[in-house]
Design a protein around this motif. Structure first.
Motif, PDB file in Angstrom:
ATOM      1  N   ASP A 100      -3.967   5.988  -0.932  1.00 29.38           N
ATOM      2  CA  ASP A 100      -4.450   5.885  -2.314  1.00 29.38           C
ATOM      3  C   ASP A 100      -5.975   5.997  -2.386  1.00 29.38           C
ATOM      4  N   HIS A 121       0.841  -1.192   0.000  1.00 31.18           N
ATOM      5  CA  HIS A 121       0.000   0.000   0.000  1.00 31.18           C
ATOM      6  C   HIS A 121       0.880   1.247   0.000  1.00 31.18           C
ATOM      7  N   LEU A 122       0.389   2.277  -0.659  1.00 32.18           N
ATOM      8  CA  LEU A 122       1.155   3.514  -0.796  1.00 32.18           C
ATOM      9  C   LEU A 122       1.507   4.087   0.570  1.00 32.18           C
ATOM     10  N   GLN A 123       0.525   4.277   1.415  1.00 33.73           N
ATOM     11  CA  GLN A 123       0.748   4.740   2.783  1.00 33.73           C
ATOM     12  C   GLN A 123      -0.490   4.399   3.595  1.00 33.73           C
TER      13      GLN A 123
END
Length: 574
Positions: free
Chosen positions: A562, A542-544
């Motif tokens: 995201d 996951h991006l963040q």
């Protein structure tokens, strides 16, 4: 084989009209029910179309069809041979009988056509079987060739197994040797204590001898008077500096040996074979392991999971997010997400269907400005929402999204987490000032305390039914526990099991669920004493990760940068 391919050839050798056609399956079925004379075998030895007879007296053996016409004649038309067959009536016919049967709309076929058709059909079937047998023959030959390779593989496998077994034995022997060293060390502690006491007594006796020398010698009275202050300090120091003694074993209890589970943990940890994790029951280690450091707490191999549900996208429409900074689960199982930069809250069911959205941008009562954290009151079902810069306050909305009250202005700064206990009290943690504030349901301050010496960067908060506050610290990689009076009870989970944690919550069975996004999204379960229960890792990057919460026992909902919400079901990894 496609029997229909024979349809155009059924009647090629018959000059008479044949009536409606039948397919080859019907022809073969009809042949199986043909009423031939008892001595008439169409394909048997000496038959009309058969091969040589086994009897030398069979006068029909090897006769061509034309020569046999007068041998098999029609009983009605005695001079005409039987060379036709009625498929409808199952009867052999001559050329004259065919006319009669055709007038009755029967279906007929010549015996020659039947012979040719059946011959080709059965030849084809025979060919197919032979091809299949040949294929299996080749496969068997391949298996035979593989047999030698399999035996070589067997030898290699046995050698690997023996090597693994020896590795297990070596590590277990080493662990038990360490255990024996601990026993011997504790036994030797008696001798060490005796030597320590003897040295301490010798030092004291030397000091006493010096004092007696001064006291018993009147000629040294002046010197003794001058040195009395120095000796006073030396005696005080001797009395205050107690000898450092080793710990003796507790003789009232038996020495706790390593359990089979601890042995399995040692093997799994030392050999790094993943299947050893099946041997390990996730339970705390013995008290000895916690104090001696020989059998350290075991971190189980993380089970990998894929998310089961995801929903959301970037935007301002219903079901979209600009920054899903906070998330919680209501008593009804609904998922509430703070859409920070859209200044609203959206509520979904477990599969992502939007059920409710509320919030209008603004700083007036009933309006929101950058809501970031959210919790659900277990008593009323109300949503408790904190707002970050510039307002720094707490707002309460009903489960239907109606504004109730707001409070906390000029009292809190930089709220980072919010929780509601079983009595409806609201607990807020602030990240930059390391402060915890407890409000009642109406917004009155019950208590506030700071802990800058304990906390470094609090990220989330939850409470249990015993009025204990759990705060996850992103920089110290630990969970700090306080009571409602601000007393620091303990810090736990700081042994490398979590890194840069972002959220903490309590599931339906009282387990502490800590999530972090170090290298991947990690979900770690502890008991409330900080002992590891189980751990999971996402296969998806996951991006963040912004916030997460737990629903029931095993379902974890994650809000990410995201602009999506993901659901992981940890029961699938049990």
């Amino acid at each position: 084989m496609d029997f229909n391919s024979y349809d155009t050839r059924f009647f090629d050798d018959n000059s008479l009209p044949q009536g409606p056609k039948r397919n080859i399956a019907q022809i073969l079925n009809a042949y199986s029910t043909m009423n031939f004379p008892d001595t008439y075998d169409l394909f048997g030895p000496g038959s009309y179309f058969g091969g040589a007879s086994t009897s030398s007296s069979d006068e029909f053996a090897n006769y061509p069809v034309e020569d046999m016409k007068e041998k098999q004649t029609c009983q009605l038309h005695l001079t005409l041979p039987l060379n036709q067959y009625c498929l409808t009536c199952s009867e052999m016919l001559c050329s004259e009988c065919v006319k009669n049967h055709l007038s009755q709309n029967c279906h007929t076929c010549s015996l020659r056509t039947m012979k040719l058709t059946c011959t080709e059909v059965f030849q084809n079937l025979s060919t197919r079987i032979q091809v299949e047998l040949e294929k299996y023959k080749k496969e068997r030959q391949k298996v035979e060739e593989t047999s030698g390779k399999v035996k070589e593989w067997q030898e290699r496998a046995k050698q690997s197994l023996a090597c693994l077994k020896q590795t297990f034995v070596d590590h277990i022997d080493k662990a038990f040797q360490n255990y024996e060293e601990v026993i011997n060390k504790q036994v030797n502690s008696v001798e060490v204590m005796k030597e320590t006491y003897e040295g301490y007594m010798l030092k004291g006796q030397m000091l006493l001898d010096c004092i007696d020398t001064y006291f018993n010698s009147p000629h040294n009275l002046a010197k003794a008077y001058r040195d009395s202050a120095d000796y006073t300090n030396r005696v005080d120091t001797f009395i205050q500096q107690k000898p450092i003694l080793p710990l003796l074993p507790d003789l009232s209890e038996e020495f706790p040996p390593p359990s089979p589970n601890i042995v399995a943990k040692i093997v799994a940890q030392c050999t790094n074979y993943s299947y050893c994790s099946d041997l390990v029951k996730h339970e705390p280690c013995s008290p000895l392991s916690d104090h001696t450091g020989i059998f350290k707490e075991f971190t189980p191999m993380k089970m990998k999971l894929n998310y089961d549900v995801n929903f959301g996208s970037f935007g301002v429409e219903d079901g979209q997010f600009s920054e899903p900074a906070g998330i919680c689960v209501t008593a009804e199982g609904l998922i509430a997400v703070t859409d920070t930069k859209n200044h609203r809250v959206q509520v979904f069911d477990e599969i992502g269907c939007l059920k409710l959205a509320f919030g209008i941008s603004g700083s007036n009562p009933g309006q929101m400005l950058y809501p970031n954290c959210i919790a659900s009151c277990p008593i009323t079902g109300n949503f408790v929402i904190t707002e970050r810069t510039p307002v720094h306050q707490v707002q309460v909305y009903s489960s239907g999204g109606h504004y109730i009250r707001r409070f906390g202005q000029n009292l809190i700064q930089f709220p980072r987490g919010v929780a509601v206990d079983k009595s409806g009290n609201i607990v807020v943690v602030e990240c930059k000032v390391m402060r915890v504030t407890i409000f009642d349901q109406l917004g009155n301050v019950i208590r506030t305390f700071c802990a800058p010496s304990v906390m470094s960067f609090p990220m989330d908060i939850c409470v249990n039914d015993n009025h204990e506050i759990f705060i996850v610290d992103n920089r110290r990689h630990a969970v700090h526990v306080f009571d409602y009076n601000g007393n620091h009870l303990r810090s736990m989970c700081g042994n490398g099991t979590i890194s840069f944690p972002i959220s903490v919550s309590i599931n339906a069975v009282g387990e502490l669920v800590v999530t972090d996004n170090h290298q991947s999204f990690n979900m770690t379960f502890f008991n409330q004493n900080g002992e590891l229960v189980r751990a999971y890792e996402s296969r998806n990057r996951h991006l963040q990760c912004l916030a997460s919460t737990v629903h029931g026992v095993d379902k974890i909902f994650l809000a990410t940068k995201d602009f999506r919400v993901y659901m992981y079901d940890c029961s699938k990894g049990k």
